[in-house]
Design a protein around this motif. Sequence first.
Motif, PDB file in Angstrom:
ATOM      1  N   GLN A 290       0.825  -1.211   0.000  1.00 43.29           N
ATOM      2  CA  GLN A 290       0.000   0.000   0.000  1.00 43.29           C
ATOM      3  C   GLN A 290       0.859   1.260   0.000  1.00 43.29           C
ATOM      4  O   GLN A 290       0.481   2.278  -0.599  1.00 43.29           O
ATOM      5  N   SER A 291       2.021   1.193   0.653  1.00 42.24           N
ATOM      6  CA  SER A 291       2.919   2.349   0.667  1.00 42.24           C
ATOM      7  C   SER A 291       3.474   2.645  -0.721  1.00 42.24           C
ATOM      8  O   SER A 291       3.951   3.752  -0.988  1.00 42.24           O
ATOM      9  N   SER A 292       3.399   1.644  -1.613  1.00 40.22           N
ATOM     10  CA  SER A 292       3.828   1.829  -3.007  1.00 40.22           C
ATOM     11  C   SER A 292       2.632   1.992  -3.933  1.00 40.22           C
ATOM     12  O   SER A 292       2.732   1.783  -5.156  1.00 40.22           O
ATOM     13  N   ASN A 293       1.475   2.305  -3.344  1.00 44.41           N
ATOM     14  CA  ASN A 293       0.238   2.609  -4.091  1.00 44.41           C
ATOM     15  C   ASN A 293      -0.353   1.406  -4.823  1.00 44.41           C
ATOM     16  O   ASN A 293      -1.015   1.570  -5.859  1.00 44.41           O
ATOM     17  N   TYR A 294      -0.131   0.210  -4.299  1.00 45.62           N
ATOM     18  CA  TYR A 294      -0.814  -0.965  -4.845  1.00 45.62           C
ATOM     19  C   TYR A 294      -2.182  -1.109  -4.174  1.00 45.62           C
ATOM     20  O   TYR A 294      -2.326  -0.862  -2.969  1.00 45.62           O
ATOM     21  N   SER A 295      -3.170  -1.500  -4.970  1.00 46.10           N
ATOM     22  CA  SER A 295      -4.519  -1.712  -4.429  1.00 46.10           C
ATOM     23  C   SER A 295      -4.615  -3.138  -3.905  1.00 46.10           C
ATOM     24  O   SER A 295      -4.831  -4.086  -4.665  1.00 46.10           O
ATOM     25  N   THR A 296      -4.409  -3.295  -2.608  1.00 42.45           N
ATOM     26  CA  THR A 296      -4.408  -4.622  -2.000  1.00 42.45           C
ATOM     27  C   THR A 296      -4.913  -4.525  -0.571  1.00 42.45           C
ATOM     28  O   THR A 296      -5.130  -3.425  -0.045  1.00 42.45           O
ATOM     29  N   ALA A 297      -5.079  -5.681   0.060  1.00 41.18           N
ATOM     30  CA  ALA A 297      -5.541  -5.725   1.455  1.00 41.18           C
ATOM     31  C   ALA A 297      -5.103  -7.035   2.078  1.00 41.18           C
ATOM     32  O   ALA A 297      -4.865  -8.025   1.379  1.00 41.18           O
ATOM     33  N   ALA A 298      -4.989  -7.041   3.410  1.00 33.50           N
ATOM     34  CA  ALA A 298      -4.672  -8.262   4.165  1.00 33.50           C
ATOM     35  C   ALA A 298      -5.969  -8.994   4.498  1.00 33.50           C
ATOM     36  O   ALA A 298      -6.977  -8.365   4.847  1.00 33.50           O
ATOM     37  N   TYR A 299      -5.925 -10.319   4.396  1.00 37.61           N
ATOM     38  CA  TYR A 299      -7.109 -11.140   4.679  1.00 37.61           C
ATOM     39  C   TYR A 299      -6.681 -12.316   5.540  1.00 37.61           C
ATOM     40  O   TYR A 299      -5.788 -13.078   5.175  1.00 37.61           O
ATOM     41  N   HIS A 300      -7.324 -12.459   6.716  1.00 40.50           N
ATOM     42  CA  HIS A 300      -7.024 -13.581   7.607  1.00 40.50           C
ATOM     43  C   HIS A 300      -8.201 -13.782   8.556  1.00 40.50           C
ATOM     44  O   HIS A 300      -9.154 -12.993   8.580  1.00 40.50           O
ATOM     45  N   ALA A 301      -8.126 -14.843   9.345  1.00 37.04           N
ATOM     46  CA  ALA A 301      -9.240 -15.222  10.214  1.00 37.04           C
ATOM     47  C   ALA A 301      -9.469 -14.238  11.351  1.00 37.04           C
ATOM     48  O   ALA A 301     -10.508 -14.275  12.011  1.00 37.04           O
ATOM     49  N   GLY A 302      -8.512 -13.326  11.604  1.00 40.46           N
ATOM     50  CA  GLY A 302      -8.680 -12.358  12.677  1.00 40.46           C
ATOM     51  C   GLY A 302      -9.588 -11.197  12.317  1.00 40.46           C
ATOM     52  O   GLY A 302      -9.964 -10.406  13.192  1.00 40.46           O
ATOM     53  N   LEU A 303      -9.951 -11.065  11.046  1.00 42.16           N
ATOM     54  CA  LEU A 303     -10.859  -9.991  10.624  1.00 42.16           C
ATOM     55  C   LEU A 303     -12.295 -10.360  10.949  1.00 42.16           C
ATOM     56  O   LEU A 303     -12.655 -11.529  11.054  1.00 42.16           O
ATOM     57  N   SER A 304     -13.137  -9.353  11.085  1.00 49.71           N
ATOM     58  CA  SER A 304     -14.564  -9.609  11.297  1.00 49.71           C
ATOM     59  C   SER A 304     -15.182 -10.141  10.012  1.00 49.71           C
ATOM     60  O   SER A 304     -14.618 -10.006   8.920  1.00 49.71           O
ATOM     61  N   ALA A 305     -16.343 -10.750  10.143  1.00 54.75           N
ATOM     62  CA  ALA A 305     -17.038 -11.293   8.970  1.00 54.75           C
ATOM     63  C   ALA A 305     -17.320 -10.190   7.952  1.00 54.75           C
ATOM     64  O   ALA A 305     -17.180 -10.394   6.741  1.00 54.75           O
ATOM     65  N   GLU A 306     -17.718  -9.025   8.445  1.00 52.83           N
ATOM     66  CA  GLU A 306     -18.030  -7.912   7.538  1.00 52.83           C
ATOM     67  C   GLU A 306     -16.785  -7.459   6.780  1.00 52.83           C
ATOM     68  O   GLU A 306     -16.839  -7.186   5.573  1.00 52.83           O
ATOM     69  N   GLU A 307     -15.642  -7.396   7.484  1.00 51.09           N
ATOM     70  CA  GLU A 307     -14.390  -7.002   6.833  1.00 51.09           C
ATOM     71  C   GLU A 307     -13.989  -8.021   5.768  1.00 51.09           C
ATOM     72  O   GLU A 307     -13.547  -7.638   4.667  1.00 51.09           O
ATOM     73  N   ARG A 308     -14.135  -9.305   6.068  1.00 49.20           N
ATOM     74  CA  ARG A 308     -13.767 -10.331   5.081  1.00 49.20           C
ATOM     75  C   ARG A 308     -14.660 -10.258   3.854  1.00 49.20           C
ATOM     76  O   ARG A 308     -14.196 -10.380   2.724  1.00 49.20           O
ATOM     77  N   ARG A 309     -15.985 -10.068   4.075  1.00 51.07           N
ATOM     78  CA  ARG A 309     -16.895  -9.981   2.937  1.00 51.07           C
ATOM     79  C   ARG A 309     -16.566  -8.776   2.063  1.00 51.07           C
ATOM     80  O   ARG A 309     -16.647  -8.836   0.838  1.00 51.07           O
ATOM     81  N   THR A 310     -16.209  -7.660   2.693  1.00 49.76           N
ATOM     82  CA  THR A 310     -15.873  -6.448   1.940  1.00 49.76           C
ATOM     83  C   THR A 310     -14.651  -6.679   1.051  1.00 49.76           C
ATOM     84  O   THR A 310     -14.648  -6.324  -0.130  1.00 49.76           O
ATOM     85  N   ILE A 311     -13.621  -7.307   1.619  1.00 52.61           N
ATOM     86  CA  ILE A 311     -12.395  -7.569   0.848  1.00 52.61           C
ATOM     87  C   ILE A 311     -12.688  -8.525  -0.307  1.00 52.61           C
ATOM     88  O   ILE A 311     -12.222  -8.311  -1.440  1.00 52.61           O
ATOM     89  N   GLU A 312     -13.460  -9.577  -0.042  1.00 55.20           N
ATOM     90  CA  GLU A 312     -13.814 -10.517  -1.112  1.00 55.20           C
ATOM     91  C   GLU A 312     -14.531  -9.802  -2.245  1.00 55.20           C
ATOM     92  O   GLU A 312     -14.216  -9.999  -3.431  1.00 55.20           O
TER      93      GLU A 312
END
Length: 511
Positions: A290-312
């Motif tokens: 992200q610091s190099s302006n790439y459109s990406t995100a971290a995804y793992h089991a520690g995220l809330s269900a809403e956060e995971r659905r948003t990333i998907e």
Amino acid sequence: MTTLIIAIARFLPLTRTMLQKIKNELMENSWDSVRETFKKIWGYEAFRPPQGEIVRSLLAGQDALIVLPTGGGKSICFQLPALLQTGLTLIISPLVALMENQVQELRERRLPAALLHSQVPRYQRKQTLQAIEQQKLRLLYLSPETLLSPPVWQRIVQPHVRINGLILDEAHCLVQWGETFRPAYRRLGAVRPTLLQHKPPGQKIAIAAFTATANPQAQKTLQHALKLRNPQSFLISPYRPNLHLKVRAICTPRGRRQQMLKFIQSHGKQSGLVYVRSRRDSEELAQWFQSSNYSTAAYHAGLSAEERRTIEGQWLKGTLQFVICTSAFGMGINKPDVRWIVHFQAPQLLSEYIQEVGRGGRDGKPTEALTLMSEPTGWFNPEDKSRDRFFREQLQKKYQQAQRISRQLPPQGEIAAVSQEFKGGEFALALLHSAGQIEWLDPFHYQRRSEAAQGNLKQLSATQQRAQREMNRYLTTRGCRWQFLLNAFGFSSETGTLHCGRCDNCLKRRR
């Protein structure tokens, strides 16, 4: 159908040949109806081999073991038979995201499907439990833990609730997680016999296990753990000619990141996935990109269900070019145009590797899969060796704990009581069951097996270690990588003339 033929025979003097002809015609008419329903719901003109044979098997109430490559259309194979039958089919699924994706698609087609998991709102949960009792559903998606929870079990065990089948989706999770991560998986083999004790005489419940990866040993484990009865086997090679496999050895942590960055840059704006082994790595790498302006995100089991659905959703729409994720991401998510896969660290098992690279190139177009590994000696960068040693030690501790607990177990007892009395008690029971030292009386009680019948935890540990060493052999092989994988998964007969011509080793030989 058989009843109808007998009724006809009572009133008409038919020969055996004529009876067989009538039976064949009735079966063909019935199959025409199946194909018509298939076309009406999904819009396809014909089944993709071996979908039709699998559907026939499940409609006939036969147990089945199905190994189909990722993207091979597994879900249709069990959804269609479930919709064509009166009664409920239980779909055991490992991940909330996987359940929600499949149920959403079914509901969009206005089909009677529902799901249950810990994050479902209370009112929705109540509605689904009532729908089970009122037999309004055809498909119910849930995890092994939810299936064995009192509110659900008390309803499906009722005599009037007809259960047609138990489908284990992503069945490799039983093999990979059932002993050390999700112990409820090991108890699924006790579900059918216990349910049938409460159902009307003559009722049948078929069990089918679906996965993209199961070597011969994993197939035996599934058949034994689920107590499959003369299962029909459908085993399709995992070979995907459009997947071009590469492994690169690196000497420093900085070199690992630079190799990954160079690979991703070579693919422009194409969609991809980066797999890591820990939450920490996913978050650190996401911040770095992200610091190099790439459109990406971290995804793992520690995220809330809403956060995971948003990333998907953002990844599916292309708002995110790639996701930096742990092994949970991508299972059951259908994105055809994934052009590249990076394993920032190698998986522990070949079955995980096949699952994850298989999420690329579902549209059949060329896709590259790169795995990064520390140089084999570990002198310059011991990162991979340290991680492997940590996982081995953690696993060994669980085996030792199980052996200690086994000495204190009564001859038989309740699983919940053992879990309360001993820290890690449920995991210990799962390991002891896998080693053959105990058996399930039902999904909630165990008993010790006789000394003569007991297996050995040391042998079980040795099997796990061999599986991990096999992954290391794959990384360092100088032969065709697809040949290695086909041999490992029991498709040796297909390797005689195969040289994929696209993996890094085949390309080296060609040059």
